[in-house]
Structures are given as C-alpha cells and as structure tokens.
Scaffold this active site. Structure first.
Site, mmCIF file in Angstrom:
data_model
loop_
_atom_site.group_PDB
_atom_site.id
_atom_site.type_symbol
_atom_site.label_atom_id
_atom_site.label_comp_id
_atom_site.label_asym_id
_atom_site.label_seq_id
_atom_site.Cartn_x
_atom_site.Cartn_y
_atom_site.Cartn_z
ATOM 1 N N ARG A 46 0.825 -1.203 0.000
ATOM 2 C CA ARG A 46 0.000 0.000 0.000
ATOM 3 C C ARG A 46 0.860 1.253 0.000
ATOM 4 O O ARG A 46 0.605 2.205 -0.746
ATOM 5 C CB ARG A 46 -0.927 0.008 1.217
ATOM 6 C CG ARG A 46 -1.838 1.234 1.254
ATOM 7 C CD ARG A 46 -2.764 1.223 2.451
ATOM 8 N NE ARG A 46 -2.071 1.493 3.698
ATOM 9 C CZ ARG A 46 -2.674 1.656 4.877
ATOM 10 N NH1 ARG A 46 -3.986 1.525 4.943
ATOM 11 N NH2 ARG A 46 -1.994 1.899 5.965
ATOM 12 N N TYR B 201 -6.065 9.521 0.356
ATOM 13 C CA TYR B 201 -6.391 8.128 0.066
ATOM 14 C C TYR B 201 -7.454 7.646 1.032
ATOM 15 O O TYR B 201 -7.631 8.195 2.123
ATOM 16 C CB TYR B 201 -5.145 7.227 0.114
ATOM 17 C CG TYR B 201 -4.859 6.557 1.439
ATOM 18 C CD1 TYR B 201 -5.393 5.302 1.736
ATOM 19 C CD2 TYR B 201 -4.027 7.156 2.389
ATOM 20 C CE1 TYR B 201 -5.111 4.678 2.947
ATOM 21 C CE2 TYR B 201 -3.742 6.535 3.581
ATOM 22 C CZ TYR B 201 -4.287 5.288 3.865
ATOM 23 O OH TYR B 201 -4.011 4.683 5.067
ATOM 24 N N PHE C 195 3.862 2.757 6.439
ATOM 25 C CA PHE C 195 3.991 3.979 5.643
ATOM 26 C C PHE C 195 3.244 5.146 6.295
ATOM 27 O O PHE C 195 3.770 6.260 6.399
ATOM 28 C CB PHE C 195 3.455 3.707 4.243
ATOM 29 C CG PHE C 195 3.367 4.910 3.345
ATOM 30 C CD1 PHE C 195 4.431 5.247 2.523
ATOM 31 C CD2 PHE C 195 2.205 5.687 3.299
ATOM 32 C CE1 PHE C 195 4.348 6.351 1.675
ATOM 33 C CE2 PHE C 195 2.119 6.785 2.465
ATOM 34 C CZ PHE C 195 3.183 7.118 1.649
ATOM 35 N N ASP C 196 2.011 4.922 6.734
ATOM 36 C CA ASP C 196 1.197 5.978 7.342
ATOM 37 C C ASP C 196 1.863 6.560 8.580
ATOM 38 O O ASP C 196 1.949 7.784 8.746
ATOM 39 C CB ASP C 196 -0.168 5.419 7.750
ATOM 40 C CG ASP C 196 -0.996 4.935 6.576
ATOM 41 O OD1 ASP C 196 -0.511 4.066 5.835
ATOM 42 O OD2 ASP C 196 -2.126 5.409 6.420
ATOM 43 N N THR C 197 2.325 5.671 9.450
ATOM 44 C CA THR C 197 2.967 6.122 10.685
ATOM 45 C C THR C 197 4.232 6.898 10.384
ATOM 46 O O THR C 197 4.486 7.960 10.985
ATOM 47 C CB THR C 197 3.301 4.911 11.584
ATOM 48 O OG1 THR C 197 2.100 4.203 11.891
ATOM 49 C CG2 THR C 197 3.972 5.355 12.874
#
Length: 285
Positions: free
Chosen positions: A83, A101, A193-195
């Site tokens: 992702r 997203y 990735f988000d963190t």
C-alpha cells in the site's frame, strides 16, 4: 481538473487514491459509490485513481473498465505489492494540490472527506488524518481490533512522542508539495507507511489536522494482524534511531494561506488520460 472560478483564479484540486490488492469483488461498487458522492457533493475539481499493487485476480480488469465508464476515474498498475509503495508512486507523480487516500471498503463515512481536505486546500494545515479514537467518532468494530488499535497508538506516544491519535486509519490527505519533500525519507512500502509519514511531519513541525470519523469495521479485511504488528514495531525502532541521530530533519515547504470558498457546483472536466498512464493530472496553467 484545471478549472477557474468566476474571477479567473485557478481552483485547487484533489486526487484521491484507492490502493487495492485482489479487490475485484468490491472494486466497482466502492469506486462507483465514491465517484457518485464526489460528483454530487464535492465542490472542488477531483480525480479518483485506483492504484492496483500486484493483484493476481481480476482487479486490474475491473479498474480499467471503471476508467471507461466513469469520467473522473483513472488507474495505475504496479508490479510489486505494498500500500505504501502504491501511495508513494501516485502521490509523488500527482499534479493536484492535495493528495488523499481511502480504503477500498469505504469503512470511513464519505461525509468526512470535505472536512479532511478543506484545511489543506485553504492553506491552514499540511496533513489531515481521520481518527477513530476521538470522543466524537462513531466507530463500529470488534473488541480485538479496538484493543490492538489503541495499544499501537499508545506505543507510538510512548516510544516516538506521537501527538496524533490514530496512525492507521485509512483516511488521510496531505499537501502534494509537502509530500514530495517527505517522500524520499519514507522507507516503508507497506502498512507502516502511514505512521512514518505522520512522525516525519510532526518532527518537522508540520501542522496535522485531525477529523473525527464515522467508521465501520470491514468483516472481509485480510490484513495479517500479527505480521503487521511486528513490522510496525520494527519500523518504530528504526524511526527512533533516526530521531536520535537527527536524520528526520527535512526542508519542507511552509504553508501559505490562500482561502478558497467553494463556488457553485460546476461540471468537472475529464482529461483524456489512458488507464495505465502514471501521469494522472495535467499541470494547471
């Protein structure tokens, strides 16, 4: 996507990415619902991009079919899974002012999308995240996932000094110029990735706007919770080392407030871009 208001000023635009892996069974319905909602309710130029990361079912065929049927939908195919990898590629190449997203299951209520991106379009904030852990959020999910989510975010607060409340909610947006500055320093290509994006933003004193969301757990979720948790712990350790050595300091573009009041609803122009074209938006003049 290049539109002007009544005064001839270019209107800011948004690209919303839906990253997918083997989601052929839900893709058409979810993207159709999202497209209909944005066409009806969203007051800014937009584009929806389906980012297929290495699906082995009929996801890519469904995605290309959607680009033929819906005017604001485009698709990109990546040969490798992840992702974070999909978001990094599409967001880095976007010429929209704001990139966002959401998960393909649309677990987050779509009425939260305009509150998510509006502070970025106006220049008030740099990133925006949906949070399921705010007291005003309305969340339906099982006790196991609730415990894991709260535990993970407590670890982030204790280990990395996180001041945001919900790192893993699949509902985020960022100014595109800010993301391009941060992107080379984001190493993870999967769920962490988000963190990593949020921690880097906080370390560089970027303004993070949080939006309480309505959220309903997807019973068909295929996320490997144990594997993801272990990868997250490894990512936290790596980021802690980077923080201690000062490697997280990045030159980032600063906010310039340019308020835009949504004008009356107009028809969005569709661009003649191929379904597998990675240059998803034209540069606005």
């Amino acid at each position: 996507m290049s539109e002007t208001n009544a005064g001839g000023v270019r209107r800011r635009s948004v690209e919303v990415v839906v990253p997918v892996h083997n989601e052929a069974h839900v893709l058409a319905d979810s993207v159709g619902r999202l497209h209909a909602y944005l066409e009806e309710s969203f007051p800014f130029p937009f584009r929806i991009t389906v980012a297929d990361n290495a699906s082995t079912d009929g996801t890519w065929a469904e995605a290309t079919d959607l680009t033929l049927r819906l005017p604001h939908v485009h698709a990109v195919h990546l040969a490798a899974k992840g992702r974070g990898r999909a978001l990094k590629q599409v967001w880095s190449e976007s010429t929209a002012d704001v990139v966002a997203y959401m998960d393909v299951d649309l677990s987050t209520g779509l009425e939260g999308f305009l509150p998510l991106v509006a502070p970025l379009l106006s220049g008030h904030s740099d990133l925006a995240v949906g949070t399921r852990l705010h007291r005003q959020s309305d969340v339906v999910r099982g006790p196991k996932r609730e415990f894991i989510s709260r535990s993970y975010n407590l670890l982030l607060k204790a280990g990395l000094g996180a001041r945001f409340s919900d790192a893993q909610c699949g509902f985020k947006a960022v100014r595109t110029d800010v993301f391009r500055a941060l992107a080379p320093h984001i190493e993870d290509t999967a769920w962490f990735f988000d963190t990593e994006l949020l921690v880097l933003a906080q370390r560089n004193r970027l303004r993070i706007h949080e939006v309480p969301v309505d959220w309903t757990d997807d019973p068909d979720s295929r996320v490997d919770i144990v594997r993801t948790a272990l990868d997250d712990l490894k990512g936290m350790r790596r980021m802690l080392r980077g923080t201690l050595t000062g490697r997280t300091r990045i030159a980032v573009p600063r906010r310039t407030s340019t308020p835009q009041v949504p004008a009356a609803r107009t028809t969005h122009a569709s661009l003649p871009v191929g379904a597998n074209d990675s240059h998803l938006l034209e540069h606005a003049s």
